[in-house]
Design an enzyme around this catalytic site. Structure first.
Site, PDB file in Angstrom:
ATOM      1  CG  ASP A  51      48.305 -23.466 -21.187  1.00  0.00           C
ATOM      2  OD1 ASP A  51      48.898 -24.406 -20.813  1.00  0.00           O
ATOM      3  OD2 ASP A  51      47.357 -23.458 -22.225  1.00  0.00           O
ATOM      4  CE  LYS A  65      46.698 -26.907 -25.696  1.00  0.00           C
ATOM      5  NZ  LYS A  65      47.804 -25.188 -24.972  1.00  0.00           N
TER       6      LYS A  65
END
Length: 283
Positions: free
Chosen positions: A107, A71
């Site tokens: 997220d 990420k």
């Protein structure tokens, strides 16, 4: 599923990636909406990540999700990133457009949408939020709660220096002045008056030590959330439910964070519903 020469392609990059439920999730949506496309697992070693992303773009993939350990590396390979990704410091969703790589982090969106869906009466503005943990997930939660208007966000981590580092990195962000570090284990001081309690640690997850927390000071009106979904109802959620608190499990965060990517790649906004929850859990 029958693919044609015009099939739209996306996938998930990770190392390893076999644990990911994203292929099951996205392919369920593709089948539900009759879309000519496929979403595939893409196991990529960390040292090959940048070249793999370039190759996918050259192979006419529309984009990809990114999971551990890539990420942060994904942030560096993008030509452009959203404000959310920049603030969180990581990218979990890639879009390929006109030889450019665009990065987003969904997220925070998935977290807050899960709370709103699971407990429609809950409002972030109603009181302080308590976050247990100081990793990447906790950072996304802080961004989401700052944007939602939480008046104060208390961060507790077993290693205090990690919590301090998280708060410092967000101190220049809009709403960053609302972050406050509290000592792990000082449950009464931490939970008294809380509007939300979120476990963003691995404690309580299958195969991990339990989360040993005293909930006696937590108001009965507070919402309790655990971002893990294995098990779906952790001991924290079970104990909170038994004492009358609203509870929201972590599966919805996974499902909702997938919506922006699917919408961008396949040009259809998918629905998160009980059928999807059951299907993903069965996999």
């Amino acid at each position: 599923m029958i693919l044609t020469g015009r099939s739209r392609l996306a996938g998930v990059l990770g190392w390893p990636v076999g644990h990911s439920r994203s292929p099951r999730l996205h392919n369920h949506w593709l089948e539900r909406y009759g879309i000519d496309g496929a979403y595939v697992p893409l196991p990529v070693r960390p040292e090959s990540f940048a070249s793999a992303v370039t190759a996918l773009a050259n192979l006419s993939f529309l984009g990809a999700n990114v999971t551990v350990p890539h990420k942060e590396a994904a942030l560096r390979v993008c030509d452009e990133v959203t404000s959310s990704a920049r603030r969180i410091g990581a990218v979990n969703t890639l879009f390929f457009h006109d030889e450019r790589i665009l990065g987003d982090n969904t997220d925070a969106y998935g977290f807050i949408q899960n709370l709103f869906e699971g407990c429609p009466k809950w409002k972030a503005t109603s009181g302080p939020a308590v976050i247990l943990g100081a990793g990447g997930a906790a950072r996304a939660l802080c961004v989401a709660l700052m944007d939602a208007g939480a008046p104060e966000i208390l961060i507790a981590n077993r290693t205090r220096t990690r919590a301090e580092k998280l708060a410092d990195s967000l101190s220049q962000d809009s709403g960053g002045e609302r972050l406050r570090i509290v000592e792990w284990g000082h449950w009464s001081d931490m939970l008294s008056g809380a509007n939300l309690l979120v476990n963003a640690t691995s404690l309580g997850m299958s195969g991990q030590p339990p989360l040993d927390i005293d909930l006696s000071a937590l108001p009965g009106t507070a919402l309790v959330n655990d971002i893990v979904y294995a098990p779906l109802e952790t001991d924290l959620l079970l104990r909170a439910r038994e004492r009358g608190n609203w509870v929201v499990d972590g599966l919805g965060m996974l499902l909702h964070q997938a919506v922006p990517g699917f919408t961008g790649w396949f040009e259809r906004t998918p629905e998160v519903d009980e059928e999807l929850r059951h299907f993903v859990l069965e996999g």
